[in-house]
Design a protein around this motif. Structure first.
Motif, PDB file in Angstrom:
ATOM      1  N   ILE A   1      -0.706  -3.165   8.653  1.00  0.00           N
ATOM      2  CA  ILE A   1       0.451  -3.577   7.850  1.00  0.00           C
ATOM      3  C   ILE A   1       1.447  -4.353   8.703  1.00  0.00           C
TER       4      ILE A   1
ATOM      5  N   SER B   1       0.790  -1.233   0.000  1.00  0.00           N
ATOM      6  CA  SER B   1       0.000   0.000   0.000  1.00  0.00           C
ATOM      7  C   SER B   1       0.824   1.286   0.000  1.00  0.00           C
TER       8      SER B   1
ATOM      9  N   PRO C   1     -11.075   0.816   0.768  1.00  0.00           N
ATOM     10  CA  PRO C   1     -11.206   1.128   2.194  1.00  0.00           C
ATOM     11  C   PRO C   1     -10.440   2.381   2.618  1.00  0.00           C
ATOM     12  N   ILE C   2      -9.230   2.559   2.080  1.00  0.00           N
ATOM     13  CA  ILE C   2      -8.466   3.758   2.424  1.00  0.00           C
ATOM     14  C   ILE C   2      -9.138   5.006   1.881  1.00  0.00           C
TER      15      ILE C   2
ATOM     16  N   ALA D   1      -2.602  -3.890  -2.587  1.00  0.00           N
ATOM     17  CA  ALA D   1      -3.238  -2.577  -2.571  1.00  0.00           C
ATOM     18  C   ALA D   1      -4.648  -2.612  -3.143  1.00  0.00           C
TER      19      ALA D   1
ATOM     20  N   THR E   1      -6.646   7.392   9.202  1.00  0.00           N
ATOM     21  CA  THR E   1      -6.453   6.390   8.152  1.00  0.00           C
ATOM     22  C   THR E   1      -5.037   5.826   8.182  1.00  0.00           C
TER      23      THR E   1
ATOM     24  N   THR F   1      -8.267   0.491  -8.416  1.00  0.00           N
ATOM     25  CA  THR F   1      -8.628  -0.882  -8.056  1.00  0.00           C
ATOM     26  C   THR F   1      -8.425  -1.820  -9.240  1.00  0.00           C
TER      27      THR F   1
ATOM     28  N   THR G   1      -6.898  -2.672  -0.294  1.00  0.00           N
ATOM     29  CA  THR G   1      -6.898  -1.503   0.593  1.00  0.00           C
ATOM     30  C   THR G   1      -7.292  -0.196  -0.088  1.00  0.00           C
ATOM     31  N   THR G   2      -7.288  -0.156  -1.422  1.00  0.00           N
ATOM     32  CA  THR G   2      -7.530   1.116  -2.111  1.00  0.00           C
ATOM     33  C   THR G   2      -8.887   1.720  -1.751  1.00  0.00           C
TER      34      THR G   2
ATOM     35  N   PHE H   1      -4.320   1.770   9.285  1.00  0.00           N
ATOM     36  CA  PHE H   1      -3.760   0.860   8.282  1.00  0.00           C
ATOM     37  C   PHE H   1      -2.285   0.576   8.538  1.00  0.00           C
TER      38      PHE H   1
END
Length: 427
Positions: free
Chosen positions: A185, A35, A164-165, A158, A177, A277, A161-162, A181
Motif C-alpha cells: 500500500i 483495502s 489474494p488477501i 480492493a 498478510t 470481488t 486485493t480481495t 500488503f
C-alpha cells in the motif's frame, strides 16, 4: 482577441492533455488505499479469534477508520490546499501502509484501534480528500465523470486485493498478510502521489459540457456553506446512504454465516470472497457510470434512480438470502446502487458552492461518512446482537435508501434550483 486571452487559451489547451494523466495517477492513489475499508470483513473472523472479543467491540475499529477518515477531512482539505496535494497524499499513503504493518504486531484491542483505526483513518482520509478535491478542479466541465473515475479507484482497488488477501490469510495467517500488503500500500500510493499537481487557474474558466446547470455556482466559503440548509440536507442524505453500504461492507461475513451461505462454494470459489470481488467491480463501475449520467441527466434525477435501486435490491437480497447464487449476484446490484454516492455528492456540492474552496467544503460533507460508519458498524452489530436477527438491521438501511432517493427529487432539487437562481441574479 487580446494577447492575454490567447495566452489563457493556450495554457488551458495544454492542461486539457495533461489532466487525463492526473486522473490516472489519482486513481492509482485511491486504489492503493482502498483495502483497509473494503476487505475489513475478511479480518473480522481472525481478529475476533486472536483478540477474544465480541463482534460489536471489534467493529469499533472499522468505525474509527471511517470516523478518522472523515471527521478530520475539513482539516485535511485545508492542509492539502495550503501545502500541496503531492506532499500530503504521499504522507497519507505512507500512514495507511504503516497502519497495517503496526496492526499485524498488536495483540490488544486498544492497539488495533490505534493502528488500523486511527492511523489508517487519518492516512486514507488525506489521500481521499486530496484526490477528489484535485479532480473537481482539473475537470470543471466533466465533474461527475472525473470524480466518479477517481472514486472508482477506491472501489476497484480492493477488487485486486480481495482474493489474494483471502488466500494469504488461509495459507500464511493474519500477521504475514497485514505486513506484506501494508508495505505494498505504502509503495504504490507514494509512487503515484509524486505525479500529482494542481491545475492552472485557467482551468476554472471551462464550463460544463451540457446544459444541465446553465449558471455558475457562487464561490462559497466553508463558514457560509455551513449556514446553508442545502448543505445540511445533503449531509443527512449522505449519512443515510453511507450507513446502508457500510453496514454491508463491515457485516457481510457475519450475516452470510447466519444466512447459511458463508461456507458454500460457487464455481470453485467461496461465496463471500466471490461476492466481495463482484461488489468491488460494481462499486467501481457505478461511480464513473452514474457520474457520467448525472452530467447529462441531472444530479438529483440520478440520485433518485440509484438510491431507490439499492433499496429494492436489498429487499430482494434479504428475501432470497439463503440462495448462495442470488446472494452473490444481488450483493453486486446493491453496490451498483450505492457506490456512486462518492461521485454524485462531491459533484453536486461543487456545482452548488463553487470550486475555490471545493476540497475543504467536501471535507465537511464527507464527515457524514463517519456517522454512517457508526450506525452501519457497531450500532448495526449491537442491534443484531440485541434482536438476534438481521431483519431489523436490513429494514433500517432499506428505509434509508428509499427515503434518500425521494429526498433528492422532492426537496434537494427545488432547493438547489432556487439557490442557484437567486445567487446568479444577485451577481
Amino acid at each position: 482577441m487580446s494577447s492575454s486571452s490567447v495566452a489563457t487559451s493556450t495554457v488551458a489547451s495544454r492542461a486539457l492533455s495533461v489532466r487525463w494523466y492526473q486522473l490516472v495517477a489519482a486513481v492509482v492513489c485511491m486504489m492503493a488505499i482502498s483495502s483497509p475499508q473494503y476487505v475489513w470483513t475478511l479480518f473480522t473472523g481472525p481478529l475476533t479469534e486472536r483478540l477474544g472479543v465480541p463482534l460489536s467491540q471489534l467493529q469499533i475499529t472499522f468505525s474509527l477508520l471511517i470516523v478518522l477518515q472523515t471527521f478530520f477531512a475539513p482539516l485535511q482539505g485545508f492542509l492539502v490546499d495550503r501545502f500541496g496535494v503531492r506532499r500530503l497524499v504521499a504522507v497519507g499513503a505512507l500512514a495507511t501502509g504503516a497502519s497495517w504493518v503496526l496492526a499485524a504486531q498488536t495483540t490488544t484491542l486498544a492497539g488495533l484501534y490505534l493502528a488500523y483505526g486511527v492511523l489508517g483513518g487519518l492516512g486514507t482520509g488525506i489521500v481521499y480528500i486530496g484526490t477528489v478535491g484535485l479532480m473537481v478542479r482539473w475537470f470543471p466541465d466533466r465533474r461527475g465523470l472525473a470524480v466518479g473515475g477517481v472514486a472508482a479507484g477506491y472501489g476497484f482497488g480492493a477488487m485486486l486485493t480481495t482474493l489474494p488477501i483471502s488466500t494469504r490469510l488461509d495459507s500464511a495467517g493474519l500477521e504475514s498478510t497485514l505486513t506484506l500488503f501494508g508495505i505494498g500500500i505504502a509503495i504504490v500510493g507514494m509512487s503515484a502521489a509524486m505525479c500529482l499537481k494542481m491545475p492552472p487557474a485557467e482551468m476554472a474558466e471551462r464550463r460544463p459540457a451540457t446544459r444541465i446547470q446553465s449558471v455558475t455556482a457562487p464561490q462559497t466559503r466553508p463558514a457560509q456553506m455551513l449556514k446553508n440548509p442545502i448543505f445540511w440536507l445533503m449531509f443527512a442524505m449522505f449519512t443515510m446512504m453511507s450507513t446502508s453500504g457500510l453496514m454491508v461492507i463491515s457485516q457481510m461475513s457475519s450475516f452470510a454465516a447466519d444466512f447459511g451461505v458463508a461456507g458454500v462454494t460457487i464455481m470453485g470459489m467461496a461465496a463471500v470472497p466471490l461476492a466481495l470481488t463482484l461488489d468491488r467491480v460494481c462499486n467501481g463501475v457505478t461511480r464513473p457510470l452514474f457520474g457520467w449520467i448525472s452530467d447529462r441527466w441531472g444530479r438529483e434525477n440520478t440520485m433518485a434512480l440509484a438510491f431507490i435501486l439499492e433499496g429494492f435490491a436489498m429487499m430482494i437480497w434479504l428475501a432470497t438470502s439463503s440462495n448462495p447464487v442470488l446472494f452473490v449476484l444481488l450483493s453486486g446490484i446493491v453496490f451498483l446502487g450505492w457506490g456512486e454516492i462518492f461521485s454524485l455528492f462531491p459533484a453536486t456540492l461543487t456545482d452548488t458552492f463553487g470550486t475555490r474552496h471545493a476540497t475543504t467544503n467536501y471535507g465537511f460533507l464527507y464527515m457524514a461518512q463517519g456517522i454512517g460508519s457508526i450506525i452501519g458498524g457497531p450500532a448495526a452489530a449491537l442491534l443484531y446482537e440485541t434482536s438476534g436477527s438481521w431483519l431489523p438491521v436490513f429494514s433500517v438501511v432499506i428505509g434509508f435508501d428509499i427515503a434518500t432517493g425521494l429526498l433528492a427529487l422532492m426537496l434537494l432539487k427545488p432547493l438547489r434550483q432556487r439557490w442557484l437562481s437567486t445567487t446568479s441574479s444577485v451577481r
